[in-house]
Design a protein around this motif. Sequence first.
Motif, PDB file in Angstrom:
ATOM      1  N   TRP A 106       0.863  -1.181   0.000  1.00  0.00           N
ATOM      2  CA  TRP A 106       0.000   0.000   0.000  1.00  0.00           C
ATOM      3  C   TRP A 106       0.897   1.228   0.000  1.00  0.00           C
ATOM      4  O   TRP A 106       1.719   1.403   0.896  1.00  0.00           O
ATOM      5  N   THR A 107       0.736   2.060  -1.001  1.00  0.00           N
ATOM      6  CA  THR A 107       1.620   3.224  -1.105  1.00  0.00           C
ATOM      7  C   THR A 107       0.826   4.456  -1.517  1.00  0.00           C
ATOM      8  O   THR A 107      -0.228   4.361  -2.165  1.00  0.00           O
ATOM      9  N   LYS A 108       1.323   5.603  -1.144  1.00  0.00           N
ATOM     10  CA  LYS A 108       0.703   6.871  -1.516  1.00  0.00           C
ATOM     11  C   LYS A 108       1.287   7.353  -2.836  1.00  0.00           C
ATOM     12  O   LYS A 108       2.504   7.477  -2.969  1.00  0.00           O
ATOM     13  N   VAL A 109       0.408   7.593  -3.815  1.00  0.00           N
ATOM     14  CA  VAL A 109       0.832   8.133  -5.105  1.00  0.00           C
ATOM     15  C   VAL A 109       0.695   9.650  -5.038  1.00  0.00           C
ATOM     16  O   VAL A 109      -0.394  10.171  -4.803  1.00  0.00           O
ATOM     17  N   GLN A 110       1.799  10.340  -5.237  1.00  0.00           N
ATOM     18  CA  GLN A 110       1.806  11.787  -5.100  1.00  0.00           C
ATOM     19  C   GLN A 110       1.066  12.457  -6.257  1.00  0.00           C
ATOM     20  O   GLN A 110       0.889  11.876  -7.330  1.00  0.00           O
ATOM     21  N   ALA A 111       0.628  13.674  -6.039  1.00  0.00           N
ATOM     22  CA  ALA A 111      -0.038  14.450  -7.087  1.00  0.00           C
ATOM     23  C   ALA A 111       0.916  14.677  -8.263  1.00  0.00           C
ATOM     24  O   ALA A 111       2.122  14.861  -8.075  1.00  0.00           O
TER      25      ALA A 111
END
Length: 557
Positions: free
Chosen positions: A539-544
């Motif tokens: 689970w990872t955060k995809v940056q804008a």
Amino acid sequence: STFNDWDNQKLAEHRELKKQMKDIFKQIRDERQDFLQNEIEIVPGYNFSQYSTIKKVHLYHNGHYEKGDYEEVNGILRKKIFHNLSNWRCEIATKMIDMDVKDFILVSNNAETDLNVYILEKELKVWLKKNEMGEILNEISRLLPIYGTVVLQKTKTGAEVVDLRHFYVDQSARTLEDATYINKRMLLSHREMRKMKKNGWEDVDKAIQNFSGKYSQGYDLGGVSMSTGGSSLFYEGASVSKVQVQGAPLVEVWERYGEVPLSWFTNKDSDENEYVLAKYCVAGIDQSSKNEQGVIMHEEGVVLYKEQIKEIPFEEVHYNKTEGRWLGIGIVESLFENQRRINEVKNQQARANELASIQIFQTQNDTIASNITTDLSNGDILRVKSEITPIATESRNMSALMETANEIEAHADNITFSRDVVSGENAPSSATLGAVQLQTQQTTAIFDYKKENIGLFLGCFIKDLVFPQIERDLNKEHILRLTGTFDEIVKLRNNYATRTANENLINAVLEGADASEEMYNGFYELALQDITTMGDKIWTKVQANFFKNLDYEVDIV
């Protein structure tokens, strides 16, 4: 005074006539008439009608004759045999060219953004599944061998396959980009019409009130009576015929793509000679008021929606192509002549078998019973002056008919590459392994070539029409769950650890710490240990803007 009144009336009629000569309603009517009634000459001796061809393809694929399935023989109506050559061969082609969402890959053209493109590929496959693209891929594989052409239209929720029965296009165009007009006929329920208000449609309630009716869902628009406000409408130049119409009240809407004068948007006479690409949605194109001379004085239809556009939202792919016409050539059309001939042979065989089953006798004795079956009993003795002999009714040409049928079937196999190696049948016992392998390789190579064309078509569709929409959504910051092979997971873990170590080192320096290699390695090892505990699902955060301005190609494996 009387002359001036008459002159003013004629002047008003002239102005109205000039106006309606460049009217969207008349434009669509003329284009519909051109599509339904006109043929184009490919070369001398070869005239083509897309409307007639699609209709014939649909009939043949479903086992029906063009002019009816029954014939009258000696006053008796009998059903003709239709020996369908194309149906199962289309199924084989569908199996050979079938594609799936997993076959899509994105190829990065820049090593520095390789990971971004890899994650975008994961996002794309999720989006395609969510928008039922797998079903659309199955429809493409099913329809392409039948009609020879499949058209995809971009929608707000993804894409849809266009029904060619209701797709009126410049039939001599090389591609849809070159077509002078594209008209899509839609029959919408009242509920569907009201939903379109969210898409900016106007006068929806007026269209429902004035143009609801019972419309034919089929090809033959000529002669279809559409009850609208107590009047019946018939298309120009078409013969009246009895057809089945949809029972529920619907509204006929025409969606047109093509160039129109800019003055249709600006209402300036100076813009009449400047043309722009536009989309129009209109209803009631056949409703108008005419004077005593039959001149249209007023169009009663409504423009539901119009906008200037930069490109048409369609992509096309063809099973086989020939110059001079837009519609591709599918398996059914390739077998038109074979289908006609095999039907003749099979009907001849049926008539010969029926005649052979009849027992007829002859004699010169006029006192004998007229019918041996009904007039004589078992054991009766006949005293006749002339012998009773049977008349030969068996067919002496049945073997020739069977040989002809086999030749037609074999020819159909050669045309469509539907040999036993791809149809699942066992090879002849006399065939060597090398010959079977060579034939399999040659046959599958043909379908691989067609599959490659489908891949190029889907690649263009996704990159040109799909990605501009989904990238707007994906470039927002969001959480993504990633899965993949061991090598892919290791690559993702290292990238995550590097990014996290960089962020932590910068924060430490901003807080007054001295940067060092040991500090960076410590941050890296902690981040790597943290993400490793997630296992093979990250689970990872995809940056804008993570996917902004990427350089890549869409490919199909």
